[in-house]
Write a protein that holds these residues in place. Structure first.
Motif, short mmCIF file in Angstrom:
data_model
loop_
_atom_site.label_atom_id
_atom_site.label_comp_id
_atom_site.label_asym_id
_atom_site.label_seq_id
_atom_site.Cartn_x
_atom_site.Cartn_y
_atom_site.Cartn_z
N GLU A 21 0.83 -1.21 0.00
CA GLU A 21 0.00 0.00 0.00
C GLU A 21 0.86 1.26 0.00
O GLU A 21 0.52 2.26 -0.64
N ILE A 22 1.98 1.21 0.70
CA ILE A 22 2.90 2.36 0.69
C ILE A 22 3.42 2.61 -0.71
O ILE A 22 3.47 3.75 -1.18
N GLU A 23 3.77 1.53 -1.40
CA GLU A 23 4.27 1.68 -2.77
C GLU A 23 3.20 2.25 -3.68
O GLU A 23 3.49 3.03 -4.59
N GLN A 24 1.93 1.87 -3.47
CA GLN A 24 0.85 2.36 -4.32
C GLN A 24 0.54 3.83 -4.06
O GLN A 24 0.22 4.57 -4.98
N LEU A 25 0.63 4.25 -2.80
CA LEU A 25 0.26 5.62 -2.44
C LEU A 25 1.38 6.62 -2.72
O LEU A 25 1.11 7.77 -3.04
N PHE A 26 2.63 6.16 -2.62
CA PHE A 26 3.76 7.09 -2.71
C PHE A 26 4.68 6.77 -3.88
O PHE A 26 5.86 7.07 -3.83
N ILE A 27 4.13 6.18 -4.92
CA ILE A 27 4.94 5.78 -6.06
C ILE A 27 5.67 6.98 -6.66
O ILE A 27 5.07 8.02 -6.94
N ASN A 28 6.99 6.86 -6.77
CA ASN A 28 7.85 7.85 -7.42
C ASN A 28 7.98 9.17 -6.66
O ASN A 28 8.66 10.08 -7.11
N TRP A 29 7.33 9.28 -5.51
CA TRP A 29 7.38 10.53 -4.76
C TRP A 29 8.78 10.79 -4.21
O TRP A 29 9.31 11.89 -4.31
N TYR A 30 9.38 9.75 -3.63
CA TYR A 30 10.73 9.90 -3.10
C TYR A 30 11.73 10.22 -4.21
O TYR A 30 12.70 10.93 -4.00
N ASN A 31 11.50 9.67 -5.37
CA ASN A 31 12.41 9.92 -6.48
C ASN A 31 12.42 11.40 -6.85
O ASN A 31 13.47 11.99 -7.13
N LEU A 32 11.23 12.03 -6.86
CA LEU A 32 11.16 13.45 -7.18
C LEU A 32 11.86 14.29 -6.10
O LEU A 32 12.53 15.28 -6.41
N ILE A 33 11.69 13.90 -4.85
CA ILE A 33 12.37 14.62 -3.78
C ILE A 33 13.88 14.49 -3.94
O ILE A 33 14.63 15.46 -3.78
N ALA A 34 14.34 13.29 -4.30
CA ALA A 34 15.77 13.07 -4.49
C ALA A 34 16.30 13.90 -5.65
O ALA A 34 17.40 14.47 -5.58
N LEU A 35 15.53 13.99 -6.74
CA LEU A 35 15.96 14.78 -7.90
C LEU A 35 16.11 16.25 -7.53
O LEU A 35 17.12 16.89 -7.86
N ASN A 36 15.10 16.79 -6.84
CA ASN A 36 15.17 18.19 -6.45
C ASN A 36 16.29 18.43 -5.44
O ASN A 36 16.97 19.46 -5.48
N SER A 37 16.48 17.48 -4.53
CA SER A 37 17.54 17.63 -3.53
C SER A 37 18.92 17.57 -4.19
O SER A 37 19.83 18.31 -3.80
#
Length: 580
Positions: A21-37
């Motif tokens: 469920e975590i993967e379904q709700l937050f898909i690719n979200w961490y990746n975008l944060i990492a890109l901006n960071s």
């Protein structure tokens, strides 16, 4: 990360949210944060975060925040620099939790993604492990010597390096949001603990909901063009980085345009699904089977021109002179009018909402854009406009509540009609691709005239897809010789159509000219499906060899041709030789 620390981790530990469920709700979200960071960390290396800035105008001393952001860099770009170099930096790498489930989602979402310029950073992230009992090393940031903004500062180069790498990740994030929101709503509806934690989380964050945090990556990228534009305005045109900043501005604008397009398509797709569930078809008050003209209308699918159906505009209008209020929906292939079946005074707030009992009923058969000639403003009334069609003797007169709304409808309808005409021509052009080499013969002199009467077809075999989408088959025959394509009318509800349709073609080479035959099922809301085809030469249909045929009088003859799937077509033919 407040979302990870105060929401994901507690719910995962309490088994309210599973790893899936975590993967379904937050898909690719961490990746975008990492890109901006990663982008901001690159700025850390390039720009000196000074303790003092002095303005040449008033000499006021300013203490700048030590946070890498485009807004701070834009501020630095506006002021002349007179300061010492500071080696103190603050890492903007998101804190990586040691929870196994968080490590897993960050790994699966690509949090370890590195940009093309990441080799310049001293930050190291190692999360390529899935062992729940192991803990990752704490990421570190070891600063190199930093620089003040001067001729050697390359902000534009950094932006040009990073922004293109964000495109696919943002596209994936936008494409997944619709399904993620559905999963989110389903979880909230079915789990009281989840709902309670959502409210607690919102209280802890000062009123910002979880969805607010999930939209932050998109909000951040929309600010990039504005901030880069400010940097560009305060960068001398002869600066070595000026052209790169200008290129970065164009790249940021293009990225936002593509993201907006993705979001618009997602919203349109969601609304099409909503209409499928809340629109009643047919004359039967309880009919919701989705059939119009004996064809299953699937809103969220390809239209007749083989392009995705889109909802372009919708709103309440009044049909004149009856004064009947109608809820109109303009798509990229037809205009649909409906009435509100369920009694509701606040239908505006319920339209396209997932949790609603609002039901709509089709008022009349859809008006296809190919049947619309033009929409015009009324000269006598600022709220009224008319639609002139090919199928009705009188124009359809409609009234809006505001003048600007009328203008919006007229412009949207006319633009949609033009786009539909272009799409229709494109379909015809695609069908004519296989005749490209034969078109060159049109410059030659014709040697014969081929007269055909397409009489009938037998044993047409619709595909399983056709049978699922249609209550009946409406076949028509299409024949192409050289650059000319002609077709018969379609016959409703039969697999043994009788057309008796005459056609005439010019022949330029009695040996080489080919005859392309296709039989299609006529569709209204989806691409026409092929029911059989064949390609033959003239010699294949002659009653005798060509050399003997040329010596005989030009008499009609009938041939039965078998198509690729075993069905057959009967034609009467006459070949008339032309004297030079």
């Amino acid at each position: 990360l407040i979302v990870a620390n105060d929401f994901i981790k507690p719910l995962n530990n309490a088994r309210i949210l599973s790893d899936y469920e975590i993967e379904q709700l937050f898909i690719n979200w961490y990746n975008l944060i990492a890109l901006n960071s990663s982008l901001l960390n690159a700025f850390h290396e390039q720009v000196n975060y000074k303790e003092e800035l002095s303005s040449s105008e008033n000499g006021v001393i300013m203490r700048t925040p030590r946070s890498a952001s485009l807004s701070n860099i834009q501020l630095l770009a506006q002021l002349p620099v007179r300061s010492t170099i500071s080696d103190r930096h603050r890492s903007h790498t998101p804190e990586i939790l040691h929870s196994p489930s968080i490590l897993r989602i960050k790994h699966l979402s690509g949090f370890h993604h590195r940009s093309p310029s990441s080799h310049n950073l001293s930050m190291k992230q190692n999360i390529e492990y899935m062992n729940d009992n192991s803990s990752p090393p704490t990421p570190t940031f070891q600063p190199h010597g930093s620089m003040i903004i001067n001729e050697s500062t390359k902000i534009g180069e950094i932006l040009c390096s990073y922004l293109p790498t964000m495109t696919n990740d943002y596209f994936r994030y936008c494409n997944s949001r619709s399904q993620a929101n559905k999963s989110f709503q389903t979880k909230a509806d079915s789990n009281e603990q989840f709902r309670s934690h959502l409210q607690t989380f919102q209280d802890q964050t000062g009123g910002l909901s979880l969805n607010g945090f999930l939209t932050k990556p998109i909000q951040r990228v929309t600010r990039y063009p504005l901030l880069i534009d400010k940097i560009l305005k305060h960068t001398p045109t002869d600066h070595s980085d000026y052209q790169s900043i200008k290129q970065a501005y164009d790249c940021a604008r293009h990225l936002n345009e593509q993201i907006n397009k993705q979001i618009s398509e997602q919203e349109s797709s969601s609304r099409l699904d909503w209409l499928q569930q809340h629109l009643i078809f047919g004359s039967d008050e309880n009919s919701s089977d989705g059939y119009l003209f004996d064809e299953l209308l699937k809103f969220n699918s390809l239209n007749k021109y083989n392009i995705p159906r889109q909802l372009l505009l919708n709103g309440m209008i009044t049909k004149m002179p009856s004064g009947k209020d109608l809820l109109a929906f303009l798509f990229n292939d037809f205009l649909l009018f409906s009435t509100i079946k369920s009694s509701s005074s606040n239908w505006q707030t319920q339209l396209f909402e997932q949790k609603t009992n609002l039901l709509l009923k089709i008022y009349r058969m859809p008006l296809f854009l190919t049947d619309i000639i033009i929409a015009n403003d009324s000269l006598n009334d600022q709220l009224t406009f008319s639609i002139t069609t090919k199928i009705y003797d009188k124009p359809l007169v409609l009234k809006t509540q505001q003048t600007n709304v009328r203008t919006l409808w007229v412009k949207a309808i006319n633009n949609a009609v033009e786009d539909c005409q272009v799409a229709e021509k494109s379909v015809l052009a695609d069908k004519a691709i296989f005749t490209t080499t034969e078109n060159k013969r049109d410059s030659k002199i014709a040697v014969a005239r081929l007269l055909l009467v397409v009489q009938e077809a037998y044993d047409l075999m619709p595909s399983q897809t056709t049978l699922e989408r249609h209550r009946s088959v409406d076949p028509y025959c299409e024949i192409t010789v050289g650059s000319l394509t002609l077709k018969t009318p379609f016959i409703k509800r039969t697999i043994k159509p009788k057309w008796n349709a005459p056609m005439q073609f010019l022949l330029y080479d009695l040996v080489q000219d080919t005859i392309h035959i296709n039989i299609f099922d006529n569709e209204y809301f989806s691409p026409n499906e092929n029911l059989g085809y064949t390609t033959i030469h003239l010699a294949d249909i002659l009653p005798c060899p060509l050399d003997k045929f040329l010596l005989q009088p030009s008499l009609p003859f009938t041939q039965r041709l078998y198509l690729n799937n075993g069905s057959s077509l009967v034609m009467k033919c006459v070949v008339q030789l032309l004297t030079s």
